[in-house]
Design an enzyme around this catalytic site. Structure first.
Site, PDB file in Angstrom:
ATOM      1  N   SER A   1       1.746 -13.941  -0.191  1.00  0.00           N
ATOM      2  CA  SER A   1       1.242 -13.569  -1.516  1.00  0.00           C
ATOM      3  C   SER A   1       1.593 -12.137  -1.918  1.00  0.00           C
ATOM      4  CB  SER A   1      -0.275 -13.743  -1.572  1.00  0.00           C
ATOM      5  OG  SER A   1      -0.609 -15.078  -1.325  1.00  0.00           O
TER       6      SER A   1
ATOM      7  N   ASP B   1       1.437 -18.597  -6.668  1.00  0.00           N
ATOM      8  CA  ASP B   1       2.394 -17.698  -6.024  1.00  0.00           C
ATOM      9  C   ASP B   1       3.264 -18.432  -5.004  1.00  0.00           C
ATOM     10  OD1 ASP B   1       0.159 -18.088  -4.467  1.00  0.00           O
ATOM     11  OD2 ASP B   1      -0.134 -15.980  -3.969  1.00  0.00           O
TER      12      ASP B   1
ATOM     13  N   HIS C   1      -5.663 -23.258   3.800  1.00  0.00           N
ATOM     14  CA  HIS C   1      -5.441 -22.741   5.152  1.00  0.00           C
ATOM     15  C   HIS C   1      -6.441 -23.348   6.131  1.00  0.00           C
ATOM     16  CE1 HIS C   1      -2.246 -19.841   4.723  1.00  0.00           C
ATOM     17  NE2 HIS C   1      -2.865 -19.180   3.758  1.00  0.00           N
TER      18      HIS C   1
ATOM     19  N   GLU D   1      -6.888 -13.864 -10.755  1.00  0.00           N
ATOM     20  CA  GLU D   1      -6.480 -14.664  -9.597  1.00  0.00           C
ATOM     21  C   GLU D   1      -7.617 -15.552  -9.098  1.00  0.00           C
ATOM     22  OE1 GLU D   1      -4.797 -14.330  -5.021  1.00  0.00           O
ATOM     23  OE2 GLU D   1      -6.407 -13.041  -5.690  1.00  0.00           O
TER      24      GLU D   1
ATOM     25  N   THR E   1      -2.682 -10.259  -3.911  1.00  0.00           N
ATOM     26  CA  THR E   1      -2.306 -10.546  -5.298  1.00  0.00           C
ATOM     27  C   THR E   1      -2.834  -9.494  -6.282  1.00  0.00           C
ATOM     28  OG1 THR E   1      -2.233 -12.890  -4.731  1.00  0.00           O
ATOM     29  CG2 THR E   1      -2.248 -12.344  -7.078  1.00  0.00           C
TER      30      THR E   1
ATOM     31  N   PHE F   1     -18.738  -8.320  -5.939  1.00  0.00           N
ATOM     32  CA  PHE F   1     -19.803  -9.296  -5.788  1.00  0.00           C
ATOM     33  C   PHE F   1     -19.994  -9.792  -4.361  1.00  0.00           C
ATOM     34  CE2 PHE F   1     -18.040  -9.547 -10.096  1.00  0.00           C
ATOM     35  CZ  PHE F   1     -19.159  -9.128 -10.803  1.00  0.00           C
ATOM     36  N   GLU F   2     -19.169  -9.301  -3.461  1.00  0.00           N
ATOM     37  CA  GLU F   2     -19.276  -9.759  -2.067  1.00  0.00           C
ATOM     38  C   GLU F   2     -18.633  -8.700  -1.175  1.00  0.00           C
ATOM     39  OE1 GLU F   2     -20.575 -12.122   0.861  1.00  0.00           O
ATOM     40  OE2 GLU F   2     -20.861 -12.723  -1.232  1.00  0.00           O
TER      41      GLU F   2
ATOM     42  N   HIS G   1       1.606 -21.910   4.361  1.00  0.00           N
ATOM     43  CA  HIS G   1       2.277 -21.938   3.057  1.00  0.00           C
ATOM     44  C   HIS G   1       3.523 -22.820   3.189  1.00  0.00           C
ATOM     45  CE1 HIS G   1       0.718 -17.586   2.141  1.00  0.00           C
ATOM     46  NE2 HIS G   1      -0.248 -18.453   2.343  1.00  0.00           N
TER      47      HIS G   1
HETATM   48 ZN   LIG Z   1      -2.237 -17.841   2.157  1.00  0.00          ZN
END
Ligand SMILES: [Zn+2]
Lengths: 489, 136
Positions: free
Chosen positions: A109, A366, A329, A320, A172, A276-277, A451
């Site tokens: 990415s 991507d 994954h 994104e 990204t 937020f995290e 990927h």
């Molecule tokens: Zn990945």
């Protein structure tokens, strides 16, 4: 033959009237396709300058993943599913992007985001630098930085921002505003003292100096010091003692850490940082269970546009959906589907809040993943379900199809990853394969599904969107955005 | 190794049944314990999940996760534990089962935060005196 061709040309020009009636003419398939044809002929090629540009990236959402998400969303709405269209699939212009990195057939990415955002391909794992720098060599990288569309938009006086469900320091979003010889330089603890002394700067620090108006996503830990415990009970990672959330506020920006804060944001706010995290935001499927409460990708997108719209010169925004990739994954299609639906909703909001005439919206992925839709499932078969086929007359059967081992199988499978079968394949007859935690079966055992190298789709609407056409190199996306909005001028 | 392999082959194989619960069913929203979890505190339970790669060799405990602990080499430079994990204390030293094999753990459920004296591992929920089998 000549005569037939002439009549077909006449047909196209005249629209839905046919010189010779065709027996299939009354079919809804026929009528629908005719309507699409008319629509396409009337689609204008907009040539005005784009005031605003929004680039949407669903990380890892290859063509097969996108097809599955389309069916998943359609079936959730009570349709058979296959005929459904995701919001951005209604966009008029489409191309295929070749995603390879300059040094890798299968990309990551960081390299792909740099290609899309800065207009040139580069190496795997690096952000905003040219491909003649070794990954990790942050000193050489200092002299090989390349500005992104976001940097150029900022220079042109536009408002800018990034939104992501991953950490905002992740590959990204980082490629939009940062330069880094390694995507893992997310905070200063990843840099050695020598590297720091030589002038290398971590990605989170660059988020503040890039002058963006909007930063929304996860990754709080990279903005706060290791000594500090955040609002949700997690400690920071910075070893330089800096609290970037405080620095942001000292510069006059708003800081929020949960959904409530974002929803109650001062309508006059012109700069907002929302983290937020501690790490990545929750998957859409798990969002409800979050301790502090998290906004959806659509809510973040809407909040971002509200802030950025205040700039009369227009804006550049990167959005994104970072975790379609992570779910793949993990070999867990359910969460990828849910995040994909949330992505389509975010695009939908953006199309509603902007004008076709002055806003270029580009939607892409991507890179792809190994998800396949396999077997001969009947029409409308649940996309996460066991494959059920047709009888010899072509009518649907009620029992799952069986493989050569006598066991049923799901339509969705991965070529590799944690779902790989070792030894005997599990009998899925009594397993809830549509469960949110189900890991699809796979062939090659790997701790993480990988990927893949095939092309991904690019969808576009707005000024100059028709330049998104054909099979193109991924870095071409930057050139369309630049041309449409005159970013580098 | 051969011995372990043979042993695995002859492990009793459990199938999912209605009394098998999932890790996520132990929680209501906000990471609070669910009514189901509270009603099963101190009782014998069957829970499905995956064995995370052990923190140390020859341990008598492991961590049960709802999905295999996959780490993307591109996405992450390190692994983060998910919030909803289960600490499993076995009856004996653990025979490691690959972290991608679905398991069913049977044992006594214990709720409430506790620090493991030996390892310092902090858990919110545990299954103790546990057996575990591959689910096929
Ligand atoms: Zn990945």
């Amino acid at each position: 033959m000549k005569k037939l061709l002439a009549s077909m040309v006449a047909t196209v020009v005249a629209g839905t009237t046919f010189a010779n009636d065709l027996p299939q003419q009354s079919s809804p398939w026929f009528q629908d396709a005719q309507n699409v044809l008319m629509q396409k002929m009337e689609t204008p090629r907009l040539r005005g300058q784009a005031k605003n540009v929004i680039l949407f990236v669903a990380d890892g959402n290859g063509v097969s993943s996108n097809t599955a998400i389309r069916i998943f969303e359609g079936q959730a709405q009570g349709l058979l599913g296959e005929e459904h269209e995701l919001s951005f699939e209604k966009f008029p212009h489409l191309a295929l992007a070749k995603t390879y990195n300059s040094n890798a057939q299968t990309p990551d990415s960081a390299g792909t985001a740099t290609a899309m955002l800065a207009g040139v391909k580069t190496r795997q794992g690096v952000v905003g630098i040219t491909d003649n720098v070794d990954r990790g060599d942050c000193v050489t990288a200092l002299d090989n930085q390349i500005p992104s569309a976001l940097h150029l938009a900022e220079r042109k006086g536009k408002a800018t921002g990034v939104v992501s469900t991953a950490r905002v320091t992740h590959a990204t979003p980082a490629a939009a505003y940062a330069f880094a010889a390694d995507r893992n330089f997310e905070d200063d603890s990843a840099l050695s003292d020598e590297q720091k002394a030589a002038g290398c700067v971590d990605i989170a620090s660059q988020a503040l100096t890039a002058d963006m108006e909007v930063i929304l996503g996860g990754g709080r830990r990279h903005f706060i010091p290791a000594e500090l415990t955040d609002e949700e009970g997690k400690t920071g990672r910075r070893t330089d003692g800096r609290d970037l959330t405080k620095e942001w506020q000292a510069q006059g920006g708003e800081y929020v850490w949960n959904r409530d804060g974002l929803m109650k944001l001062d309508p006059n706010a012109d700069r907002v940082l929302g983290l937020f995290e501690s790490s990545h935001m929750e998957y859409e499927a798990d969002r409800e269970g979050d301790a502090g409460g998290e906004p959806s990708l659509a809510e973040m997108t809407a909040a971002a546009i509200n802030v950025l719209n205040k700039d009369e010169d227009g804006f550049f925004l990167l959005v994104e959906s970072g975790r379609v990739d992570h779910a793949h994954h993990a070999g867990n299609a359910y969460r990828a589907m849910m995040d994909g639906v949330a992505f389509a909703e975010a695009v939908q909001i953006a199309t509603q809040m902007t004008n076709l005439e002055d806003t270029l919206i580009i939607v892409t992925a991507d890179h792809s993943h190994t998800l396949v839709m396999q077997g001969y499932a009947q029409r409308g078969n649940p996309i996460l379900g066991l494959s059920k086929g047709l009888d010899s007359q072509g009518n649907p059967v009620t029992e799952p199809s069986l493989a050569k081992d006598g066991k049923p199988y799901t339509t969705i499978a991965y070529v590799n990853g944690p779902g790989a079968v070792q030894g005997e394949r599990q009998d899925l007859s009594n397993v809830d394969v549509e469960d949110m935690d189900f890991v699809q079966q796979a062939l090659i055992p790997m701790s993480s599904e990988t990927h893949t190298a095939e092309d991904v789709a690019i969808y576009a609407r707005g000024p100059w969107a028709w330049l998104i056409d054909g099979t193109v190199e991924q870095n071409y996306i930057f050139h369309v955005m630049d041309h449409a909005a005159g970013l580098s001028q | 190794m051969k011995y372990l392999f043979v042993f695995l082959l002859f492990l009793p194989i459990y199938t999912y049944s209605s009394d098998t619960i999932k890790i996520r069913e132990l929680y209501a929203g906000d990471m609070q314990f669910s009514e189901l979890a509270k009603s099963l505190d101190g009782k014998r339970v069957k829970i499905s999940g995956y064995m995370a790669p052990p923190l140390k060799a020859q341990a008598d405990f492991f961590v049960l996760t709802k999905m295999p602990m996959a780490v993307c080499p591109f996405c992450e430079s390190e692994a983060d534990w998910p919030d909803d994990i289960l600490f499993v204390r076995g009856k004996d030293t653990i025979d490691v089962i690959r972290y991608t094999e679905p398991l069913i753990v049977t044992g006594i459920l214990e709720l409430g935060t506790k620090v493991d004296e030996e390892t310092g591992f902090v858990s919110r929920v545990r299954v103790v005196n546990a057996d575990y089998e591959r689910a096929l």
